[in-house]
Write a protein that holds these residues in place. Structure first.
Motif, mmCIF file in Angstrom:
data_model
loop_
_atom_site.group_PDB
_atom_site.id
_atom_site.type_symbol
_atom_site.label_atom_id
_atom_site.label_comp_id
_atom_site.label_asym_id
_atom_site.label_seq_id
_atom_site.Cartn_x
_atom_site.Cartn_y
_atom_site.Cartn_z
ATOM 1 N N LYS A 1 0.836 -1.208 0.000
ATOM 2 C CA LYS A 1 0.000 0.000 0.000
ATOM 3 C C LYS A 1 0.863 1.247 0.000
ATOM 4 N N LEU A 2 1.921 1.245 0.818
ATOM 5 C CA LEU A 2 2.825 2.391 0.872
ATOM 6 C C LEU A 2 3.551 2.582 -0.450
ATOM 7 N N ILE A 3 4.034 1.486 -1.028
ATOM 8 C CA ILE A 3 4.779 1.567 -2.286
ATOM 9 C C ILE A 3 3.902 2.127 -3.401
ATOM 10 N N LEU A 4 2.694 1.592 -3.514
ATOM 11 C CA LEU A 4 1.821 1.986 -4.618
ATOM 12 C C LEU A 4 1.172 3.349 -4.405
ATOM 13 N N SER A 5 1.350 3.930 -3.220
ATOM 14 C CA SER A 5 0.779 5.255 -2.971
ATOM 15 C C SER A 5 1.730 6.387 -3.355
ATOM 16 N N LYS A 6 2.957 6.060 -3.779
ATOM 17 C CA LYS A 6 3.971 7.072 -4.074
ATOM 18 C C LYS A 6 4.008 7.395 -5.563
ATOM 19 N N ALA A 7 3.937 8.693 -5.889
ATOM 20 C CA ALA A 7 3.970 9.132 -7.287
ATOM 21 C C ALA A 7 5.269 8.750 -7.998
ATOM 22 N N PRO A 8 6.454 8.872 -7.346
ATOM 23 C CA PRO A 8 7.692 8.463 -8.027
ATOM 24 C C PRO A 8 7.704 6.986 -8.411
ATOM 25 N N VAL A 9 7.008 6.148 -7.646
ATOM 26 C CA VAL A 9 6.922 4.728 -8.010
ATOM 27 C C VAL A 9 6.148 4.576 -9.315
ATOM 28 N N SER B 1 22.261 17.203 -7.219
ATOM 29 C CA SER B 1 21.343 16.293 -6.530
ATOM 30 C C SER B 1 21.117 15.045 -7.364
ATOM 31 N N VAL B 2 20.831 13.942 -6.663
ATOM 32 C CA VAL B 2 20.571 12.690 -7.364
ATOM 33 C C VAL B 2 19.343 12.830 -8.253
ATOM 34 N N THR B 3 18.355 13.584 -7.793
ATOM 35 C CA THR B 3 17.143 13.807 -8.592
ATOM 36 C C THR B 3 17.473 14.459 -9.927
ATOM 37 N N THR B 4 18.285 15.512 -9.880
ATOM 38 C CA THR B 4 18.659 16.219 -11.109
ATOM 39 C C THR B 4 19.415 15.304 -12.062
ATOM 40 N N VAL B 5 20.335 14.528 -11.513
ATOM 41 C CA VAL B 5 21.138 13.629 -12.348
ATOM 42 C C VAL B 5 20.262 12.565 -12.997
ATOM 43 N N SER C 1 18.628 3.065 -12.293
ATOM 44 C CA SER C 1 19.343 3.291 -11.030
ATOM 45 C C SER C 1 18.422 3.832 -9.948
ATOM 46 N N ASN C 2 17.194 4.175 -10.309
ATOM 47 C CA ASN C 2 16.311 4.895 -9.407
ATOM 48 C C ASN C 2 15.669 4.010 -8.345
ATOM 49 N N HIS C 3 15.564 2.709 -8.594
ATOM 50 C CA HIS C 3 14.934 1.816 -7.617
ATOM 51 C C HIS C 3 15.699 1.820 -6.302
ATOM 52 N N GLN C 4 17.023 1.790 -6.381
ATOM 53 C CA GLN C 4 17.838 1.801 -5.177
ATOM 54 C C GLN C 4 17.848 3.170 -4.520
ATOM 55 N N ASP C 5 17.556 4.224 -5.292
ATOM 56 C CA ASP C 5 17.494 5.577 -4.723
ATOM 57 C C ASP C 5 16.278 5.739 -3.825
ATOM 58 N N ILE C 6 15.118 5.359 -4.321
ATOM 59 C CA ILE C 6 13.880 5.707 -3.626
ATOM 60 C C ILE C 6 13.426 4.647 -2.624
ATOM 61 N N ALA C 7 13.865 3.401 -2.789
ATOM 62 C CA ALA C 7 13.442 2.340 -1.860
ATOM 63 C C ALA C 7 14.534 1.278 -1.770
ATOM 64 N N SER D 1 9.285 12.034 -11.020
ATOM 65 C CA SER D 1 10.375 11.214 -10.472
ATOM 66 C C SER D 1 11.172 11.981 -9.431
ATOM 67 N N THR D 2 11.912 11.239 -8.603
ATOM 68 C CA THR D 2 12.800 11.823 -7.607
ATOM 69 C C THR D 2 13.982 10.884 -7.391
ATOM 70 N N GLY D 3 15.059 11.451 -6.877
ATOM 71 C CA GLY D 3 16.223 10.639 -6.537
ATOM 72 C C GLY D 3 16.390 10.469 -5.048
ATOM 73 N N GLU D 4 15.437 10.967 -4.257
ATOM 74 C CA GLU D 4 15.524 10.879 -2.807
ATOM 75 C C GLU D 4 14.812 9.625 -2.303
ATOM 76 N N LYS D 5 15.244 9.147 -1.143
ATOM 77 C CA LYS D 5 14.613 7.970 -0.553
ATOM 78 C C LYS D 5 13.231 8.337 -0.038
ATOM 79 N N ILE D 6 12.216 7.635 -0.505
ATOM 80 C CA ILE D 6 10.840 7.917 -0.090
ATOM 81 C C ILE D 6 10.223 6.764 0.690
#
Length: 521
Positions: free
Chosen positions: A324-332, A399-403, A451-457, A514-519
């Motif tokens: 539920k938490l994973i699927l509630s995030k827009a970056p996912v 920032s990781v997001t920008t990259v 590379s984004n999967h390891q960034d956000i979760a 998208s984002t590069g921060e851990k959510i």
């Protein structure tokens, strides 16, 4: 041990001319008065640093000792040979120094051994996948398959590939990536070797075996993502992932280059037999060298383990998946949609490129395979270039997001631009160049969404990759089958227009959400 025994144990007695030790002094010492003051010619060993000459130094030691009476034999017991004892001590110390010295090949970082083994697994993965895109040409002639049937066979791989994406991610995050990747490589290698047998039995058997092959390859990417999230520090993430994914591209190069040669010399079944057998070699190496994490590896050097654990995100065992938490995030959802848009174009090029070269550019079988190599070589180079650029930008303070957004925008708009040029070129050479540039810019996605999967979760990176790659596989299933349908009722320009449209949609979604921060912690 009393004082006298201690002195005797370090005492090196003088020798007679014959070379045997003179124990008369020892006998006198042992039989002397209990409060005697004795001067001994004391020889001690000074061990210099490794590589220096070992020197023996001599001196005199005065000691007040209180003795007791003992019987001393006239001859030296065999067990008490002082020079031999000292020599044994020296040898033991030298052996310990040699054992402590690290050989040059043992200094190679264990985390990069894991990365290289994952690279080789993905090399085999695409070798076994693309060989069908070459072998399908003589197979369709032999079995009288029309384009729709060819599209069905090509897409059947994705039926199994789709089933194990999320399951492979859950399995990898709970039991460890080593076991899951071992299963994947062994399973798809067996299925590859069985392909000629299935084709001779009939189309339904071939579809089932191709789906089985997809099951094995489906767990590979989530397992690899889980492994690297534990083994590779954040500062090396883009480069390591780019290297592993470049194994896929070089696997395509190897498969497309060698498949025509094997077909011409030994027939199309030889491609599946030879490529499938390579998996057994990889499995043997993997089982002897790899562990799921640095904490489980008994051979990793302590300093490297400290480096990895200090610079990696904590990876506690995953017991439950917070769906539920994973699927509630827009970056996912940005990852899921972008993965679908990206893979539509990528899988079409992967499976249909030799047919395009053969039908549109009029290349023969060998030329189709060889010219298909260039785009994949370009991807291998571009993926590692993009990984180096991404890690450099992060280290310089971006920032990781920008990259991630910069890298993925190149990965979308580059292929979109070059595919639109294919309808305007008249030369086969320019068409191949456009294909190469399209694939080359596509490879920047390895430092973007891949590379984004390891960034956000980071704790759920395997599950998250399985989730987004499920959407990517659906793109492969629908895109590969739809291409066969489009070609029966339209042209290659129509095929490319659909891909370009999806690339543009992916660009918008990625840059907005998208984002590069851990959510997700």
């Amino acid at each position: 041990m009393n004082a006298r025994a201690l002195l005797i144990s370090f005492y090196s007695p003088p020798r007679h001319q014959g070379g045997s030790p003179d124990i008369s002094v020892l006998r006198k010492l042992a039989c002397s008065d209990s409060n005697a003051r004795i001067q001994l010619p004391f020889r001690f060993l000074s061990v210099e640093p490794a590589g220096s000459v070992v020197r023996r130094k001599y001196g005199r030691v005065w000691a007040d000792v209180k003795s007791e009476q003992y019987e001393v034999a006239e001859s030296t017991p065999q067990a008490v040979s002082f020079d031999d004892a000292l020599r044994d001590v020296t040898l033991r110390e030298n052996e310990e120094e040699l054992d402590g010295a690290v050989r040059w090949w043992e200094q190679f970082p264990k985390r990069w051994t894991i990365v290289i083994l994952c690279f080789s697994a993905f090399l085999l993965c695409n070798m076994d996948r693309v060989n069908m895109s070459i072998a399908i040409l003589p197979m369709s002639s032999e079995y009288n398959w029309d384009p729709a049937t060819v599209g069905l066979i090509q897409s059947s791989f994705f039926w199994g590939y789709l089933l194990t994406q999320i399951a492979g991610g859950i399995w990898a995050d709970t039991v460890g990536g080593k076991l899951v990747l071992t299963f994947g490589v062994a399973w798809w290698s067996i299925a590859t070797a069985l392909t000629p047998v299935a084709a001779k039995l009939g189309l339904p058997f071939l579809l089932v075996v191709r789906a089985f092959m997809g099951i094995g390859e489906g767990v590979a990417m989530p397992a690899m993502n889980n492994l690297l999230s534990k083994w590779v520090p954040v500062a090396e993430r883009s480069r390591s992932l780019a290297l592993v994914y470049s194994g896929m591209y070089l696997g395509s190069v190897t498969g497309l280059a060698f498949s025509p040669l094997l077909i011409h010399k030994f027939g199309w079944p030889s491609v599946f037999y030879s490529f499938g057998s390579l998996g057994t070699v990889w499995v043997a190496l993997w089982l002897s060298k790899a562990q799921s994490s640095p904490l489980e590896d008994p051979d990793i050097r302590p300093e490297e383990k400290r480096l990895i654990l200090k610079n990696s995100v904590s990876k506690e065992p995953v017991k439950t998946i917070p769906w539920k938490l994973i699927l509630s995030k827009a970056p996912v959802w940005a990852l899921i949609v972008s993965h679908f848009c990206h893979n539509w174009g990528t899988f079409i090029l992967l499976t249909w490129m030799p047919t395009y070269y053969n039908q549109v550019l009029k290349f023969n079988l060998t030329e189709s395979g060889l010219f298909c190599v260039l785009p994949w070589l370009t991807m291998a180079f571009s993926a590692n270039l993009g990984g180096w650029i991404a890690d450099t930008l992060v280290s310089k303070g971006y920032s990781v997001t920008t990259v991630r957004k910069i890298m993925q925008t190149i990965g979308f708009l580059g292929p979109a631009f070059f595919l639109t040029q294919l309808s305007h070129v008249n030369s086969p050479a320019l068409a191949v160049l456009c294909m190469a540039c399209s694939q080359g810019t596509d490879a920047f996605s390895q430092s973007g969404l891949y590379s984004n999967h390891q960034d956000i979760a980071p704790r759920y990176s395997g599950v998250l990759l399985g989730l987004s790659n499920t959407a990517g596989v659906l793109a492969g299933v629908f895109g590969t089958a739809a291409t066969g349908y489009i070609l029966q009722h339209g042209s290659w320009d129509d095929v490319f227009k659909v891909s370009v449209g999806l690339y543009l949609v992916g660009t918008v979604v990625w840059n907005l959400f998208s984002t590069g921060e851990k959510i997700i912690d």
